[in-house]
Design a protein around this motif. Sequence first.
Motif, PDB file in Angstrom:
ATOM      1  N   LYS A  98       0.897  -1.300   0.157  1.00 14.55           N
ATOM      2  CA  LYS A  98       0.018  -0.031  -0.117  1.00 14.55           C
ATOM      3  C   LYS A  98       0.961   1.283   0.175  1.00 14.55           C
ATOM      4  O   LYS A  98       1.849   1.226   0.990  1.00 14.55           O
ATOM      5  CB  LYS A  98      -0.946   0.137   1.353  1.00 14.55           C
ATOM      6  CG  LYS A  98      -1.846   1.014   1.299  1.00 14.55           C
ATOM      7  CD  LYS A  98      -2.500   1.169   2.454  1.00 14.55           C
ATOM      8  CE  LYS A  98      -1.621   1.601   3.766  1.00 14.55           C
ATOM      9  NZ  LYS A  98      -2.360   2.314   4.897  1.00 14.55           N
ATOM     10  N   ILE A  99       0.708   2.139  -1.077  1.00 14.71           N
ATOM     11  CA  ILE A  99       1.475   3.361  -1.147  1.00 14.71           C
ATOM     12  C   ILE A  99       0.695   4.441  -0.832  1.00 14.71           C
ATOM     13  O   ILE A  99      -0.458   4.777  -1.590  1.00 14.71           O
ATOM     14  CB  ILE A  99       2.496   3.419  -2.466  1.00 14.71           C
ATOM     15  CG1 ILE A  99       3.008   2.067  -2.666  1.00 14.71           C
ATOM     16  CG2 ILE A  99       2.900   4.676  -2.522  1.00 14.71           C
ATOM     17  CD1 ILE A  99       3.643   1.913  -4.120  1.00 14.71           C
ATOM     18  N   LYS A 148      -2.561   0.694  -4.117  1.00 13.08           N
ATOM     19  CA  LYS A 148      -2.357  -0.671  -3.898  1.00 13.08           C
ATOM     20  C   LYS A 148      -1.667  -1.167  -4.969  1.00 13.08           C
ATOM     21  O   LYS A 148      -2.194  -1.033  -6.227  1.00 13.08           O
ATOM     22  CB  LYS A 148      -3.475  -1.567  -3.372  1.00 13.08           C
ATOM     23  CG  LYS A 148      -4.077  -1.104  -2.104  1.00 13.08           C
ATOM     24  CD  LYS A 148      -5.033  -2.037  -1.563  1.00 13.08           C
ATOM     25  CE  LYS A 148      -5.625  -1.591  -0.074  1.00 13.08           C
ATOM     26  NZ  LYS A 148      -6.495  -2.410   0.342  1.00 13.08           N
ATOM     27  N   VAL A 149      -0.590  -2.008  -4.823  1.00 13.72           N
ATOM     28  CA  VAL A 149       0.546  -2.124  -5.747  1.00 13.72           C
ATOM     29  C   VAL A 149       0.925  -3.734  -5.744  1.00 13.72           C
ATOM     30  O   VAL A 149       1.113  -4.237  -4.261  1.00 13.72           O
ATOM     31  CB  VAL A 149       1.753  -1.205  -5.784  1.00 13.72           C
ATOM     32  CG1 VAL A 149       2.685  -1.814  -6.700  1.00 13.72           C
ATOM     33  CG2 VAL A 149       1.448   0.259  -5.995  1.00 13.72           C
ATOM     34  N   ASP A 160       2.546  -3.013 -10.634  1.00 10.93           N
ATOM     35  CA  ASP A 160       1.373  -2.965 -11.363  1.00 10.93           C
ATOM     36  C   ASP A 160       0.318  -2.363 -10.105  1.00 10.93           C
ATOM     37  O   ASP A 160       0.018  -2.954  -9.144  1.00 10.93           O
ATOM     38  CB  ASP A 160       0.338  -4.354 -11.854  1.00 10.93           C
ATOM     39  CG  ASP A 160       1.032  -4.677 -12.850  1.00 10.93           C
ATOM     40  OD1 ASP A 160       1.195  -3.911 -13.795  1.00 10.93           O
ATOM     41  OD2 ASP A 160       1.074  -6.182 -13.103  1.00 10.93           O
ATOM     42  N   GLY A 161      -0.484  -1.340 -10.331  1.00  9.15           N
ATOM     43  CA  GLY A 161      -1.493  -0.565  -9.479  1.00  9.15           C
ATOM     44  C   GLY A 161      -2.426  -0.008 -10.279  1.00  9.15           C
ATOM     45  O   GLY A 161      -2.514   0.433 -11.463  1.00  9.15           O
ATOM     46  N   GLU A 162      -3.356   0.564  -9.288  1.00  5.49           N
ATOM     47  CA  GLU A 162      -4.535   1.403  -9.741  1.00  5.49           C
ATOM     48  C   GLU A 162      -5.259   1.970  -8.634  1.00  5.49           C
ATOM     49  O   GLU A 162      -4.960   1.565  -7.397  1.00  5.49           O
ATOM     50  CB  GLU A 162      -5.722   0.337 -10.657  1.00  5.49           C
ATOM     51  CG  GLU A 162      -6.370  -0.657 -10.026  1.00  5.49           C
ATOM     52  CD  GLU A 162      -7.341  -1.566 -10.675  1.00  5.49           C
ATOM     53  OE1 GLU A 162      -8.358  -0.856 -11.125  1.00  5.49           O
ATOM     54  OE2 GLU A 162      -6.838  -2.625 -10.829  1.00  5.49           O
ATOM     55  N   PHE A 163      -5.937   3.043  -8.720  1.00  6.63           N
ATOM     56  CA  PHE A 163      -6.711   3.744  -8.009  1.00  6.63           C
ATOM     57  C   PHE A 163      -7.813   4.400  -8.647  1.00  6.63           C
ATOM     58  O   PHE A 163      -7.906   4.742  -9.767  1.00  6.63           O
ATOM     59  CB  PHE A 163      -5.925   4.549  -7.190  1.00  6.63           C
ATOM     60  CG  PHE A 163      -5.177   5.947  -7.835  1.00  6.63           C
ATOM     61  CD1 PHE A 163      -5.520   7.141  -7.896  1.00  6.63           C
ATOM     62  CD2 PHE A 163      -4.063   5.775  -8.553  1.00  6.63           C
ATOM     63  CE1 PHE A 163      -5.255   7.901  -8.782  1.00  6.63           C
ATOM     64  CE2 PHE A 163      -3.391   6.649  -9.263  1.00  6.63           C
ATOM     65  CZ  PHE A 163      -3.815   7.793  -9.332  1.00  6.63           C
TER      66      PHE A 163
END
Length: 188
Positions: free
Chosen positions: A120-121, A137-138, A150-153
């Motif tokens: 979690k960044i 979240k990555v 890989d991440g998304e928000f």
Amino acid sequence: MNRRTIPVAALALIFSYGSFAQAVEYKDVNRAASQISFTYKQLGQRVYGTFSDFEGSLNFDTQRPGAGHALLKIQLASIDAGSPDANDELQRASWFDTATFPVGIYESTSVTALGGNRYKIDGNLTIKGATRPVTVKVLLKEQDGIGVFDGEFILKRSDFKIGEGEWAGNSVVSNDINIKFKMVAPQR
């Protein structure tokens, strides 16, 4: 030290050595292999787009994720929302106002390990002069000396005044913009 504590101490040393031996550090972002994309709904239809010009720096150690740091700078004029007309419209003051605010910036403030190569960044995203906290979240995929993050928000347009005036609200363009990214970084 008695005889029973010697094997326990030896096991502890072996296990701690094993975890340090597996530490992997990543630095910098390979721009050519990385990608930032987004989806949103316009008049009920799903639309896909990308940003083609960005630079990132990354300092990340799998054994010390809390010490990690990421910085991403996106040239907002590099947006491709699927048509030249849309791309031109998005440069205007009611959208990104790229003449005044050409760069979007995300900078991490903390990194937390979630287990299973997931992190979690927390950080701050600045667009159009507005800065808001954003949690991402990555998933880290490691292969052949390369780390793929890989991440998304979900970005809320209204938080950054993207799409003001006649474009405000959800009636034409959704307020929720799903941002996905793949940042590729070599091991150091």
